[in-house]
Design a protein around this motif. Structure first.
Motif, PDB file in Angstrom:
ATOM      1  N   PRO A 136       0.617  -1.084   0.001  1.00 23.94           N
ATOM      2  CA  PRO A 136       0.124  -0.488  -0.325  1.00 23.94           C
ATOM      3  C   PRO A 136       1.090   1.199  -0.381  1.00 23.94           C
ATOM      4  CG  PRO A 136      -0.268  -0.885   2.381  1.00 23.94           C
ATOM      5  CD  PRO A 136       0.627  -1.835   1.404  1.00 23.94           C
ATOM      6  N   GLY A 137       1.371   1.352  -0.930  1.00 22.91           N
ATOM      7  CA  GLY A 137       2.803   2.830  -1.427  1.00 22.91           C
ATOM      8  C   GLY A 137       3.415   2.598  -2.442  1.00 22.91           C
ATOM      9  N   PRO A 138       3.790   3.879  -2.941  1.00 21.24           N
ATOM     10  CA  PRO A 138       4.087   3.611  -3.536  1.00 21.24           C
ATOM     11  C   PRO A 138       5.463   2.898  -4.416  1.00 21.24           C
ATOM     12  CG  PRO A 138       4.859   6.049  -3.244  1.00 21.24           C
ATOM     13  CD  PRO A 138       4.209   4.904  -2.299  1.00 21.24           C
ATOM     14  N   VAL A 139       5.880   2.523  -5.555  1.00 26.21           N
ATOM     15  CA  VAL A 139       6.827   1.336  -5.445  1.00 26.21           C
ATOM     16  C   VAL A 139       7.860   1.664  -6.924  1.00 26.21           C
ATOM     17  CG1 VAL A 139       7.578  -0.995  -5.809  1.00 26.21           C
ATOM     18  CG2 VAL A 139       5.821  -0.724  -4.645  1.00 26.21           C
ATOM     19  N   GLU A 140       8.700   1.726  -6.916  1.00 24.36           N
ATOM     20  CA  GLU A 140       9.434   1.788  -7.945  1.00 24.36           C
ATOM     21  C   GLU A 140       9.669   0.429  -8.465  1.00 24.36           C
ATOM     22  OE1 GLU A 140      14.291   4.493  -8.473  1.00 24.36           O
ATOM     23  OE2 GLU A 140      14.350   2.518  -7.726  1.00 24.36           O
ATOM     24  N   HIS A 141       9.369   0.240  -9.716  1.00 26.36           N
ATOM     25  CA  HIS A 141       9.244  -1.290  -9.766  1.00 26.36           C
ATOM     26  C   HIS A 141      10.110  -2.212 -10.528  1.00 26.36           C
ATOM     27  CE1 HIS A 141       7.270  -4.015 -11.451  1.00 26.36           C
ATOM     28  NE2 HIS A 141       7.139  -3.852 -12.527  1.00 26.36           N
ATOM     29  N   SER A 142      11.371  -1.063 -10.684  1.00 28.83           N
ATOM     30  CA  SER A 142      12.709  -1.585 -11.480  1.00 28.83           C
ATOM     31  C   SER A 142      12.677  -2.130 -10.815  1.00 28.83           C
ATOM     32  CB  SER A 142      12.702  -0.357 -12.957  1.00 28.83           C
ATOM     33  OG  SER A 142      13.311   0.322 -11.650  1.00 28.83           O
ATOM     34  N   THR A 143      13.523  -2.131  -9.367  1.00 25.41           N
ATOM     35  CA  THR A 143      13.820  -1.910  -8.404  1.00 25.41           C
ATOM     36  C   THR A 143      12.821  -3.176  -7.519  1.00 25.41           C
ATOM     37  OG1 THR A 143      13.918  -0.354  -6.852  1.00 25.41           O
ATOM     38  CG2 THR A 143      15.842   0.047  -8.488  1.00 25.41           C
ATOM     39  N   GLY A 144      11.984  -3.036  -7.517  1.00 22.34           N
ATOM     40  CA  GLY A 144      10.758  -3.258  -6.413  1.00 22.34           C
ATOM     41  C   GLY A 144      11.029  -3.163  -4.676  1.00 22.34           C
ATOM     42  N   ARG A 145      11.160  -1.260  -4.771  1.00 25.81           N
ATOM     43  CA  ARG A 145      11.978  -1.117  -3.493  1.00 25.81           C
ATOM     44  C   ARG A 145      10.895  -0.186  -3.527  1.00 25.81           C
ATOM     45  NH1 ARG A 145      17.155  -1.376  -2.083  1.00 25.81           N
ATOM     46  NH2 ARG A 145      18.720  -2.363  -2.741  1.00 25.81           N
ATOM     47  N   PRO A 146       9.947   0.142  -2.075  1.00 24.58           N
ATOM     48  CA  PRO A 146       8.998   1.531  -1.780  1.00 24.58           C
ATOM     49  C   PRO A 146       9.590   2.737  -1.859  1.00 24.58           C
ATOM     50  CG  PRO A 146       8.530  -0.776  -0.466  1.00 24.58           C
ATOM     51  CD  PRO A 146       9.878  -1.009  -1.632  1.00 24.58           C
TER      52      PRO A 146
END
Lengths: 392, 392
Positions: A148-158
């Motif tokens: 339930p928050g923004p994620v940098e999808h390419s690295t999988g890090r919130p």
């Protein structure tokens, strides 16, 4: 040469891309659509069958003589793990390669416990679910996780998630892969809900907006058939767009007049309390609506109009064919959606609404976990994914 | 076997996809990035050179011994035709495969003359331009056309275009191909302006919104590196989103308070006339601003704020890294953009604006014709396009 590079070099992985949709095909139809020789197709199909990824299927119609054999994706060839983490719940499912749920577990569990506690629980529960199914742990093809928050999808890090203390920049895939050595895909919960809704109810639709109305308000946007994440992974964040009605209402983001400050569950409850009606939460509002309370119905309808104002802009910008509205407040039924429709159909250009459906989410509370499965499956069956799969 | 299917079957067209960006590569680096044998790469490069699509380039650095030969896209191998049709102008360019303009022609010409007159002019002018360059007409690889109205991109047919009488559902590619037998791609003018702006100024940017502010207001949206057209091809149509300030201002669309009714060139001119200042058109407004007229400057700044209100919603929904503002009103300079920035940076979430650039269009009046060239080039160099090219 490894099995993986053999698969790749042989061209079988390319052929697999045609078969991954699950529709049965004959060798002849595969030869026709690829332009490859029948013998080449036959060899590649044999290779995919040896790997278990493709399986013969019963012919629907006998053509008199010996019927041509048909082949399709073998959905049971591998499994994926899907995880949906909310503020205070966690749902885990093991599905096959078509997203059919084979085993599931749901618990109250706080995301604020931090990544190691939450993901540690996920890993051990995953082992139990997989073992319980009698499946080999090596059958696991990929893991999809929604948070339930923004994620940098390419690295999988919130990235700066407001309600996920301890998760900021945490390497979710890296941590999980210490325990389960498969690709790990992480995304925002509303994004995966859009994927889940589309998979369940609108598989042919290329342009869909999924709106979650709950404690917060957000959306996941599928455009041109692809999830749109934007430059920072926060595309679809419509909770803090300003609406006309509420220019003086303060929002927890520091601004005033945000959609979320007017139309979220807590905001509607607050507006009812201001009128002397007991409503502590969005769930209380839903209960009041279900009991036919006129004030609650009117408040939900107005929240729908506020949401409609922002969605009118979304319709102009994105030109979707479907807007699906989910999240806990969607349980208030048609009243919320009626408010949305009222404004969108009044305000939008005719060409944009001629073929636009505005509907309640069909996937409802399963949207997120189904979407997490889709995220994992899309990766596992992709050209790179399938080569990696075959090498394990 | 035809040259086309030979190209396809040999895998050379696949190799070409690596080379189409124009960067020079050695056989060794191509072998490394494809995993193919050196001998296979060498054969495929030879084939692409025989077709003229790839050419040896001078080595930048000698490595002591015999330097490795480098290869790259041969931009002069073919040409494309780019056409930008506005309400009352037409610009035509012949470019190479990198979008460099080789010949150009611009005229006052009314789109309302209808498709046969306008496209007939385009065909004969194209022949003259190509002949004037001393190029063979068979060198023409594709045609890109931008028109001032919504287009069903898959068929190239305008759909209910308000200012294009006679064009509704007209089969533009079919008509043009009777005279020039190449692929014809048609799109809305603002969409191709987004392509042109990106090609010129932001080639690495994946998420860009191009806003045209002129007689009307519209935008082209590039998201995930791809132009987003939406379900009816009208994505980005932000001229009829309602803005707070103008709830009582009637718009020609039949609604009230639309952005276009407040912030377009004619709307700003009207607001100045209401204050007793002579301004018949957006161009008059731009002239007043250039002369330092304070009322005109304030009116343009306010139009920027109105535009900023709608762009704030766009920033939340699409999460772009660049918003480029073009169209004739952008010639009013920083005043328009200052108004946009003022509102977007005040209203948007910090994460969304941290890396957001809001700038004046760099491509300016060349955005459309450059974008039309890009539309044609993208198609011509695509996997299907290149196979078709090689067969002619």
């Amino acid at each position: 040469m490894s099995r993986a590079s053999a698969l790749d070099a042989s061209g079988a992985s390319e052929l697999f891309q045609l078969l991954r949709d699950g529709a049965p095909r004959t060798r002849a139809s595969l030869a026709q659509s690829t332009g490859l020789a029948r013998s080449t197709v036959a060899a590649r199909v044999d290779e995919l069958m040896r790997l278990g990824l493709v399986t013969p299927v019963a012919d629907a119609v006998s053509t008199g003589g010996r019927p041509p054999s048909q082949f399709a994706l073998n959905p049971g060839a591998r499994i994926v793990l899907a995880a949906d983490f909310g503020a205070s719940h966690a749902t885990l499912a093991v599905t096959d390669l078509e997203g059919t749920v084979l085993a599931e577990r749901s618990e109250r569990r706080d995301i604020a416990d931090g990544p190691e506690a939450v993901l540690g629980w996920m890993v051990s529960a995953a082992h139990e679910l997989i073992d319980g199914l009698g499946r080999d742990r090596a059958d696991l093809a990929a893991i999809g996780i929604g948070v339930p928050g923004p994620v940098e999808h390419s690295t999988g890090r919130p990235v700066n998630p407001p309600i996920m203390p301890g998760w900021d920049r945490f390497d979710v895939p890296g941590w999980v892969q210490q325990h389960l050595e498969v690709p790990v895909l992480v995304d925002n919960d509303v994004n995966i809900m859009a994927l889940g809704e589309r998979a369940l109810a609108w598989p042919q639709v290329e342009h869909l907006i999924f709106v979650k109305v709950a404690t917060g308000i957000g959306s996941g946007i599928i455009s041109g058939g692809l999830l749109q994440r934007g430059a920072q992974g926060i595309a679809g964040d419509l909770g803090h767009v300003r609406v006309t009605r509420g220019s003086d209402v303060p929002c927890h983001c520091g601004n005033r007049g945000c959609l979320e400050a007017l139309a979220s569950g807590p905001a509607i409850a607050r507006s009812l309390r201001e009128r002397g009606i007991e409503a502590r939460s969005g769930n209380d509002v839903v209960e009041l609506v279900k009991r036919g309370d006129l004030d609650a119905i009117q408040a939900v309808r107005q929240a729908g109009r506020d949401l409609g104002e922002v969605l009118t802009a979304s319709v102009s910008l994105i030109n979707p064919s479907v807007i699906a509205i989910g999240g806990s407040m969607a349980r208030a039924g048609e009243h919320l959606i009626a408010g949305v429709r009222e404004v969108v159909y009044t305000r939008s250009m005719p060409l944009a609404t001629e073929h636009l459906s505005i509907v309640q989410s069909a996937a409802a509370e399963n949207a997120a976990v189904l979407g997490a499965a889709m995220l994992a499956i899309q990766h596992a069956l992709s050209p790179e994914g399938i080569v990696a799969l075959a090498s394990r």
